[in-house]
Write a protein that holds these residues in place. Structure first.
Motif, PDB file in Angstrom:
ATOM      1  N   GLY A 274       0.800  -1.210   0.000  1.00 22.36           N
ATOM      2  CA  GLY A 274       0.000   0.000   0.000  1.00 22.36           C
ATOM      3  C   GLY A 274       0.839   1.269   0.000  1.00 22.36           C
ATOM      4  N   TRP A 275       2.056   1.185  -0.540  1.00 15.70           N
ATOM      5  CA  TRP A 275       2.969   2.326  -0.531  1.00 15.70           C
ATOM      6  C   TRP A 275       3.015   3.001  -1.887  1.00 15.70           C
ATOM      7  CZ3 TRP A 275       7.692  -0.618   1.928  1.00 15.70           C
ATOM      8  CH2 TRP A 275       7.383  -0.929   3.268  1.00 15.70           C
ATOM      9  N   SER A 276       3.104   4.313  -1.876  1.00 13.97           N
ATOM     10  CA  SER A 276       3.377   5.071  -3.086  1.00 13.97           C
ATOM     11  C   SER A 276       4.888   5.072  -3.308  1.00 13.97           C
ATOM     12  CB  SER A 276       2.875   6.507  -2.944  1.00 13.97           C
ATOM     13  OG  SER A 276       3.567   7.157  -1.883  1.00 13.97           O
ATOM     14  N   GLN A 277       5.313   5.551  -4.445  1.00 13.30           N
ATOM     15  CA  GLN A 277       6.752   5.655  -4.678  1.00 13.30           C
ATOM     16  C   GLN A 277       7.385   6.615  -3.676  1.00 13.30           C
ATOM     17  OE1 GLN A 277       6.843   6.813  -8.859  1.00 13.30           O
ATOM     18  NE2 GLN A 277       7.322   4.705  -9.470  1.00 13.30           N
ATOM     19  N   GLU A 278       6.649   7.671  -3.327  1.00 19.08           N
ATOM     20  CA  GLU A 278       7.149   8.630  -2.342  1.00 19.08           C
ATOM     21  C   GLU A 278       7.351   7.969  -0.980  1.00 19.08           C
ATOM     22  OE1 GLU A 278       4.654   9.098  -4.365  1.00 19.08           O
ATOM     23  OE2 GLU A 278       5.045  10.928  -5.527  1.00 19.08           O
ATOM     24  N   LYS A 279       6.411   7.104  -0.601  1.00 21.38           N
ATOM     25  CA  LYS A 279       6.507   6.415   0.681  1.00 21.38           C
ATOM     26  C   LYS A 279       7.709   5.480   0.713  1.00 21.38           C
ATOM     27  CE  LYS A 279       4.939   4.938   4.705  1.00 21.38           C
ATOM     28  NZ  LYS A 279       4.891   5.805   5.904  1.00 21.38           N
ATOM     29  N   LEU A 280       7.902   4.720  -0.364  1.00 21.79           N
ATOM     30  CA  LEU A 280       9.048   3.811  -0.426  1.00 21.79           C
ATOM     31  C   LEU A 280      10.352   4.595  -0.376  1.00 21.79           C
ATOM     32  CD1 LEU A 280      10.201   0.994  -0.722  1.00 21.79           C
ATOM     33  CD2 LEU A 280       9.947   1.190  -3.199  1.00 21.79           C
TER      34      LEU A 280
ATOM     35  N   GLY B 249      15.175   5.888   2.401  1.00 17.20           N
ATOM     36  CA  GLY B 249      16.150   6.968   2.427  1.00 17.20           C
ATOM     37  C   GLY B 249      16.691   7.310   1.052  1.00 17.20           C
ATOM     38  N   LEU B 250      16.070   6.740   0.006  1.00 15.26           N
ATOM     39  CA  LEU B 250      16.465   7.038  -1.362  1.00 15.26           C
ATOM     40  C   LEU B 250      15.609   8.184  -1.906  1.00 15.26           C
ATOM     41  CD1 LEU B 250      16.708   3.360  -2.697  1.00 15.26           C
ATOM     42  CD2 LEU B 250      18.568   4.782  -1.824  1.00 15.26           C
ATOM     43  N   SER B 251      16.046   8.764  -2.968  1.00 14.88           N
ATOM     44  CA  SER B 251      15.270   9.849  -3.561  1.00 14.88           C
ATOM     45  C   SER B 251      14.120   9.284  -4.386  1.00 14.88           C
ATOM     46  CB  SER B 251      16.160  10.713  -4.460  1.00 14.88           C
ATOM     47  OG  SER B 251      16.575   9.973  -5.609  1.00 14.88           O
ATOM     48  N   LEU B 252      13.088  10.080  -4.558  1.00 10.70           N
ATOM     49  CA  LEU B 252      11.954   9.666  -5.382  1.00 10.70           C
ATOM     50  C   LEU B 252      12.414   9.368  -6.800  1.00 10.70           C
ATOM     51  CD1 LEU B 252       8.956   9.246  -5.984  1.00 10.70           C
ATOM     52  CD2 LEU B 252       8.747  11.731  -6.260  1.00 10.70           C
ATOM     53  N   ARG B 253      13.298  10.172  -7.307  1.00 12.29           N
ATOM     54  CA  ARG B 253      13.803   9.974  -8.662  1.00 12.29           C
ATOM     55  C   ARG B 253      14.518   8.631  -8.790  1.00 12.29           C
ATOM     56  NH1 ARG B 253      17.125  14.603 -12.059  1.00 12.29           N
ATOM     57  NH2 ARG B 253      17.109  13.537 -14.082  1.00 12.29           N
ATOM     58  N   THR B 254      15.230   8.222  -7.745  1.00 16.10           N
ATOM     59  CA  THR B 254      15.923   6.931  -7.770  1.00 16.10           C
ATOM     60  C   THR B 254      14.923   5.779  -7.814  1.00 16.10           C
ATOM     61  OG1 THR B 254      17.826   7.808  -6.548  1.00 16.10           O
ATOM     62  CG2 THR B 254      17.492   5.420  -6.499  1.00 16.10           C
ATOM     63  N   ILE B 255      13.882   5.866  -6.992  1.00 19.65           N
ATOM     64  CA  ILE B 255      12.849   4.822  -6.991  1.00 19.65           C
ATOM     65  C   ILE B 255      12.178   4.732  -8.343  1.00 19.65           C
ATOM     66  CG2 ILE B 255      10.649   4.101  -5.985  1.00 19.65           C
ATOM     67  CD1 ILE B 255      13.013   3.681  -4.130  1.00 19.65           C
TER      68      ILE B 255
ATOM     69  N   GLU C 274      23.852  -0.800  -2.719  1.00 21.17           N
ATOM     70  CA  GLU C 274      23.322  -0.164  -1.509  1.00 21.17           C
ATOM     71  C   GLU C 274      21.822   0.100  -1.630  1.00 21.17           C
ATOM     72  OE1 GLU C 274      25.981   0.784  -3.149  1.00 21.17           O
ATOM     73  OE2 GLU C 274      27.585   0.259  -1.721  1.00 21.17           O
ATOM     74  N   SER C 275      21.385   0.560  -2.797  1.00 20.67           N
ATOM     75  CA  SER C 275      19.958   0.829  -3.004  1.00 20.67           C
ATOM     76  C   SER C 275      19.151  -0.456  -2.958  1.00 20.67           C
ATOM     77  CB  SER C 275      19.747   1.522  -4.358  1.00 20.67           C
ATOM     78  OG  SER C 275      20.351   2.797  -4.378  1.00 20.67           O
ATOM     79  N   LYS C 276      19.707  -1.507  -3.544  1.00 15.61           N
ATOM     80  CA  LYS C 276      19.022  -2.796  -3.535  1.00 15.61           C
ATOM     81  C   LYS C 276      18.855  -3.324  -2.118  1.00 15.61           C
ATOM     82  CE  LYS C 276      19.236  -7.331  -5.770  1.00 15.61           C
ATOM     83  NZ  LYS C 276      19.975  -8.161  -6.758  1.00 15.61           N
ATOM     84  N   LEU C 277      19.895  -3.187  -1.304  1.00 12.93           N
ATOM     85  CA  LEU C 277      19.828  -3.641   0.079  1.00 12.93           C
ATOM     86  C   LEU C 277      18.799  -2.835   0.876  1.00 12.93           C
ATOM     87  CD1 LEU C 277      23.638  -4.156   0.868  1.00 12.93           C
ATOM     88  CD2 LEU C 277      21.899  -5.941   0.593  1.00 12.93           C
ATOM     89  N   ALA C 278      18.752  -1.535   0.633  1.00 11.00           N
ATOM     90  CA  ALA C 278      17.805  -0.669   1.346  1.00 11.00           C
ATOM     91  C   ALA C 278      16.367  -1.026   0.985  1.00 11.00           C
ATOM     92  CB  ALA C 278      18.094   0.797   1.022  1.00 11.00           C
ATOM     93  N   ILE C 279      16.121  -1.264  -0.292  1.00 12.07           N
ATOM     94  CA  ILE C 279      14.769  -1.606  -0.736  1.00 12.07           C
ATOM     95  C   ILE C 279      14.358  -2.969  -0.196  1.00 12.07           C
ATOM     96  CG2 ILE C 279      13.374  -2.172  -2.770  1.00 12.07           C
ATOM     97  CD1 ILE C 279      15.006  -0.062  -4.301  1.00 12.07           C
ATOM     98  N   ALA C 280      15.276  -3.932  -0.251  1.00  9.51           N
ATOM     99  CA  ALA C 280      14.980  -5.277   0.256  1.00  9.51           C
ATOM    100  C   ALA C 280      14.650  -5.232   1.741  1.00  9.51           C
ATOM    101  CB  ALA C 280      16.156  -6.207  -0.015  1.00  9.51           C
ATOM    102  N   ALA C 281      15.406  -4.447   2.507  1.00 12.74           N
ATOM    103  CA  ALA C 281      15.154  -4.337   3.947  1.00 12.74           C
ATOM    104  C   ALA C 281      13.787  -3.715   4.213  1.00 12.74           C
ATOM    105  CB  ALA C 281      16.248  -3.509   4.599  1.00 12.74           C
TER     106      ALA C 281
END
Length: 235
Positions: A23-29, A34-40, A52-59
């Motif tokens: 139920g998350w928007s891209q902004e919420k993720l 801690g990543l930027s919206l543009r990165t997501i 690093e981004s992959k690890l953060a998203i997986a966590a």
């Protein structure tokens, strides 16, 4: 070099599906990781990211990084029995039966069919309001998967968002009916000579919350985890 490239890839479809299931928007993720919206947005479009981004998203999604690499399988389940699920259910029923037997003189302490019915119907009603009748029935029907795998089930991941909402509704129902019973106990307590309700009345009012937590943690959450496990298998 090729190995590093594989580590920095994710499945855009899987990432978007998992984000939506939570139920998350891209902004919420972006906020959670801690990543930027543009990165997501770029990762969901291209599937390329840093380690690093992959690890953060997986966590954030409570997944292993390798799970983000693969799309959901088209079909899940081979129709075999899950003996672990059967033994697990029998163990829980055995423990509950032992508890009731311990209080055999006052079984109503733990057994109240009316409270259980109120919790069940409230959860079902709230789910129908948010997810619709058919989606609710289909999602709750997957409870048999705890004991027996489906046979080449298509789009099993479609049940996860519904079941996650059901999990929340279990606690919602428990709180609502517990408060209702506290109010009721308080009202009748005010009609007594000492104009108060006893501690026993308050504690007994929490029976609905007990049923709600048992439904959530003994059935719905294991079911969500079971479906997630089936979807994570890549064999």
């Amino acid at each position: 070099m090729m190995q590093e490239a594989v580590k920095s890839m994710v499945s855009p479809t899987k990432l978007k599906s998992m984000r939506v299931e939570n139920g998350w928007s891209q902004e919420k993720l972006a906020s959670i990781t801690g990543l930027s919206l543009r990165t997501i947005q770029r990762i969901e479009k291209e599937g390329k990211c840093s380690v690093e981004s992959k690890l953060a998203i997986a966590a954030a999604l409570n997944m292993t990084p390798s799970e983000l690499l693969h799309d959901y399988p088209e079909k899940v389940g081979d129709g075999t029995l899950n003996y672990g699920g059967i033994v697990g259910l029998l163990s829980i029923l055995g423990l509950f039966s032992l508890l009731v037997a311990w209080e055999w003189k006052n079984p109503e302490i733990f057994i109240n069919p009316m409270n259980a019915l109120f919790i069940g119907l409230t959860v079902f009603g709230l789910s129908m309001m948010s997810s619709g009748f058919q989606a609710t029935v289909n999602a709750l029907g997957t409870v048999v998967w705890i004991f027996k795998q489906p046979q080449d089930q298509l789009l099993a991941q479609a049940h996860l968002p519904v079941l996650r909402r059901v999990l929340v509704y279990c606690y919602t129902a428990g709180v609502i009916w517990t408060l209702t019973e506290v109010v009721e106990a308080g009202f009748y307590g005010s009609q007594t000579s000492n104009n108060s309700m006893s501690l026993n009345d308050i504690l007994f009012s929490m029976q609905s919350l007990l049923y709600a937590v048992m439904l959530a943690e003994f059935l719905i959450r294991p079911l969500i985890n079971r479906i997630t496990w089936l979807l994570s298998r890549q064999d």
